[in-house]
Scaffold this active site. Structure first.
Site, PDB file in Angstrom:
ATOM      1  CE  LYS A 177      10.680  -1.915   0.416  1.00 46.19           C
ATOM      2  NZ  LYS A 177       9.357  -1.282   0.450  1.00 46.19           N
ATOM      3  CE  LYS A 230       9.627  -5.238   2.279  1.00 48.15           C
ATOM      4  NZ  LYS A 230       8.731  -4.163   1.931  1.00 48.15           N
TER       5      LYS A 230
END
Ligand code: PBG
Length: 304
Positions: A177, A230
């Site tokens: 992320k 992400k």
């Protein structure tokens, strides 16, 4: 002859549920997305199940916040209440996932517990994530999704779930992320922008791709059942690399800023929003994601 297909089976719908409101609230920076009441959430999830969307992921917006994010693991916390309601509403027709993090619940907006100096305390935070995971499991979650990027979070959550008898709850690890400016609209929706500083001490540097492999490998070793990259579109190379290196089911999060940019340009008549959405989400699958968390899940399911 198409190599890649997008199906409703590949979609997970992220949903926001807010405590203490009577009517669903629109989110100005995410046109078409709502902060749900418990009641409107039930209706939305039933509609998604009827459309064949296989899973939702819940984000809670508590009425009050404090330094330790108490609402995150309170049995009466907004996500725990929602999980119980939704299990009633849809039974096992749909997989219930819940985000596991503290930023929605802390008054300072950081994803962890702070030291006296205002730094995030990694290990103190792990105990909070473990408690949140157990509370979500007790409320009926199927999959917990730790998004805070603390070191050791997957291992701590796996141990807490196993020792409390929740051995069958799966972990979807937000493994790679990045510290991205594309989360801006989400922070409006979840009311969780940090009050000072940023998340660069725990989220990844956008300039790094090899580091993603290190991060994912740690989560796999700690017991992740599914892994995630992400955001998605600016990180298609990372998705492809992670796909090659790991065999676990791979998710990509098509995040709020990616959604809102398409909605804004489409509202101005500058692009064909439906066509761009299909192109974007298909590209995320082509890069190697098995499934996609996207705010367009319902629109895509309605169009199939
Ligand atoms: C943190 C979390 C964030 C998102 C999902 N989980 C925000 C952040 O890291 O600041 C962003 C998702 C999106 O932008 O759609 N709990």
């Amino acid at each position: 002859m198409a190599e890649t297909r997008l199906s409703v089976d590949d979609l997970v719908a992220p949903l926001f549920v807010k405590e203490g409101i009577d009517e669903p609230q629109p989110i100005p920076s995410m046109p078409g997305v709502l902060q749900h009441t418990q009641e409107s959430l039930r209706k939305e999830v039933r509609a998604l199940a009827d459309l064949g969307v296989p899973a939702v992921i819940l984000f809670g917006v508590p009425a009050t916040k404090d330094a330790r994010g108490s609402g995150g693991d309170a049995p009466s916390g907004v996500v725990q209440v929602a999980l119980k309601n939704l299990r009633d509403e849809v039974g096992d027709r749909l997989v219930l996932m819940a985000d596991n993090c503290l930023d929605e619940y802390t008054d300072h907006g950081h994803c962890g517990i702070l030291t006296a100096d205002g730094e995030v305390d990694n290990d103190a935070t792990l105990e909070r994530y473990a408690a949140i995971a157990v509370a979500q499991a007790e409320a009926g979650v199927d999959v917990v999704a730790p998004s805070g990027m603390m070191d050791g979070q997957v291992g701590a959550i796996r141990a807490a779930l196993d020792s409390s008898g929740h051995t069958d709850i799966a972990i979807l690890a937000y493994a790679a992320k990045y510290a991205s400016a594309l989360y801006g609209p989400f922070r409006d929706a979840a009311e969780c922008a940090p009050k000072f500083g940023d998340r660069k001490a725990y989220q990844m540097d956008a300039r790094n791709a090899r580091e993603a492999i290190t991060e994912v490998a740690l989560d796999v070793a700690e017991g992740a059942d599914m892994i995630m990259v992400k955001p998605a579109l600016a990180y298609l190379d990372v998705i492809a690399t992670v796909r090659d290196a790991f065999d676990l089911p791979l998710a990509a999060y098509h995040v709020s800023g990616e959604y809102s940019m398409v909605q804004a340009a489409a509202a101005n008549g500058w692009i064909d929003g439906d066509a761009v959405t299909l192109e974007h989400v298909t590209a995320i699958r082509r890069a190697g994601a098995d499934f996609v968390l996207t705010y367009f899940a319902r629109q895509l399911a309605e169009r199939q």
